[in-house]
Design an enzyme around this catalytic site. Structure first.
Site, short mmCIF file in Angstrom:
data_model
loop_
_atom_site.label_atom_id
_atom_site.label_comp_id
_atom_site.label_asym_id
_atom_site.label_seq_id
_atom_site.Cartn_x
_atom_site.Cartn_y
_atom_site.Cartn_z
N ASN A 22 0.86 -1.19 0.00
CA ASN A 22 0.00 0.00 0.00
C ASN A 22 0.90 1.24 0.00
O ASN A 22 2.12 1.13 0.10
CB ASN A 22 -0.95 -0.02 1.21
N GLY A 30 -2.67 -9.70 3.90
CA GLY A 30 -2.47 -10.43 2.65
C GLY A 30 -1.01 -10.80 2.41
O GLY A 30 -0.26 -11.13 3.34
N ASP A 32 1.40 -8.89 1.58
CA ASP A 32 2.27 -7.88 2.22
C ASP A 32 2.64 -8.32 3.64
O ASP A 32 3.83 -8.33 4.02
CB ASP A 32 1.51 -6.54 2.24
N SER A 115 -3.64 -6.69 -6.44
CA SER A 115 -4.96 -6.04 -6.30
C SER A 115 -6.15 -6.99 -6.20
O SER A 115 -7.28 -6.53 -6.00
CB SER A 115 -5.24 -5.03 -7.44
N THR A 116 -5.93 -8.29 -6.36
CA THR A 116 -7.09 -9.20 -6.43
C THR A 116 -7.53 -9.74 -5.07
O THR A 116 -8.44 -10.57 -4.99
CB THR A 116 -6.83 -10.41 -7.36
N GLY A 117 -6.89 -9.27 -4.00
CA GLY A 117 -7.31 -9.68 -2.65
C GLY A 117 -8.08 -8.55 -1.99
O GLY A 117 -9.19 -8.20 -2.41
N1 AR6 Z 1 1.85 -15.79 -1.60
C1 AR6 Z 1 1.30 -15.49 -2.79
N2 AR6 Z 1 0.12 -14.85 -2.92
C2 AR6 Z 1 -0.53 -14.50 -1.79
C3 AR6 Z 1 -0.02 -14.77 -0.50
C4 AR6 Z 1 1.23 -15.45 -0.42
N3 AR6 Z 1 1.81 -15.74 0.73
N4 AR6 Z 1 -0.91 -14.29 0.42
C5 AR6 Z 1 -1.94 -13.74 -0.28
N5 AR6 Z 1 -1.72 -13.88 -1.60
P1 AR6 Z 1 -3.63 -8.99 -1.23
P2 AR6 Z 1 -4.09 -6.49 -2.72
C6 AR6 Z 1 -2.54 -13.45 -2.76
O1 AR6 Z 1 -4.88 -8.80 -0.44
O2 AR6 Z 1 -5.42 -6.98 -3.17
C7 AR6 Z 1 -2.42 -5.41 2.09
O3 AR6 Z 1 -2.96 -5.10 3.34
C8 AR6 Z 1 -4.02 -13.26 -2.54
O4 AR6 Z 1 -4.70 -14.51 -2.60
O5 AR6 Z 1 -2.41 -9.47 -0.53
O6 AR6 Z 1 -3.17 -5.89 -3.74
C9 AR6 Z 1 -1.54 -4.29 1.55
O7 AR6 Z 1 -0.82 -3.67 2.58
C10 AR6 Z 1 -4.39 -12.37 -3.72
O8 AR6 Z 1 -4.63 -13.15 -4.89
O9 AR6 Z 1 -3.19 -7.62 -1.99
C11 AR6 Z 1 -2.55 -3.37 0.95
O10 AR6 Z 1 -3.16 -2.55 1.92
C12 AR6 Z 1 -3.11 -11.57 -3.97
O11 AR6 Z 1 -2.10 -12.17 -3.16
C13 AR6 Z 1 -3.58 -4.33 0.37
O12 AR6 Z 1 -3.48 -5.51 1.16
C14 AR6 Z 1 -3.22 -10.11 -3.59
O13 AR6 Z 1 -4.00 -9.98 -2.40
C15 AR6 Z 1 -3.29 -4.69 -1.05
O14 AR6 Z 1 -4.35 -5.44 -1.58
#
Ligand code: AR6
Length: 167
Positions: A22, A30, A32, A115-117
């Site tokens: 972020n 997630g 991050d 962005s897909t989480g």
């Molecule tokens: N390895 C690979 N992919 C993962 C893992 C992992 N260990 N854990 C989750 N994913 P997201 P965003 C996938 O929510 O939507 C954070 O709080 C997950 O299934 O991590 O870009 C940041 O600080 C999904 O498909 O990221 C921001 O505030 C993908 O990673 C915000 O979330 C992205 O999901 C960013 O949101």
């Protein structure tokens, strides 16, 4: 070369993994949260010196306790319905991360599904943008030689499988 795997990006021994961060670059949930936990507190120390990151841009840090040597932190767009420049911003995340890898002479890079989480981007559209952006970059640049899409959930894995096998 593009490869697809299902799994945890923090486990990969590779030149660089990309973090879906972020604006603050100071951690979150997630992927991050998983990356910061696995890298250890020195990653946060380095991130604190970076002055944040704008949507679509990318910044490089060391990997610390991760098996990956480096982390590229990029900030995907929050999905706001599709009329807020989300596709271009998401494409920029991939392009700018790859440019940073190229400029640091890094050969292998792994992307999560940015962005897909938590940010709520529709997975089909996000996968198409990711694949298009990576293919366009690889068509013009010799490095990085290997780009890995790392899907954590089955739905993304199936979407990427279809897209990458349809050539
Ligand atoms: N390895 C690979 N992919 C993962 C893992 C992992 N260990 N854990 C989750 N994913 P997201 P965003 C996938 O929510 O939507 C954070 O709080 C997950 O299934 O991590 O870009 C940041 O600080 C999904 O498909 O990221 C921001 O505030 C993908 O990673 C915000 O979330 C992205 O999901 C960013 O949101």
């Amino acid at each position: 070369m593009i490869e697809l795997i299902k799994g945890d990006i923090t486990k990969l021994m590779i030149d660089v993994i990309v973090n879906a961060a972020n604006h603050s670059l100071l951690g979150g949930g997630g992927v991050d949260g998983a990356i910061h936990r696995a890298a250890g507190p020195k990653l946060l120390d380095e991130c604190m010196s970076l002055n944040g990151c704008k949507t679509g841009e990318a910044k490089l840090t060391h990997g610390y306790n991760l098996p990956a040597r480096y982390v590229i932190h990029t900030v995907g767009p929050i999905w706001r319905g599709g009329d807020a420049n989300e596709p271009e911003l998401l494409s920029n995340c991939y392009h700018n991360s790859l440019t940073l890898a190229l400029n640091h002479n890094l050969n292998s890079i792994a992307f999560p599904n940015i962005s897909t989480g938590i940010y709520g981007y529709p997975k089909q559209e996000a996968a198409q943008i990711a694949v298009n952006a990576v293919k366009a970059f690889l068509a013009k640049n010799a490095k990085p030689e290997k780009v890995l899409f790392v899907c954590f959930d089955e739905e993304n894995f199936l979407l990427y499988s279809e897209l990458l096998n349809s050539d």
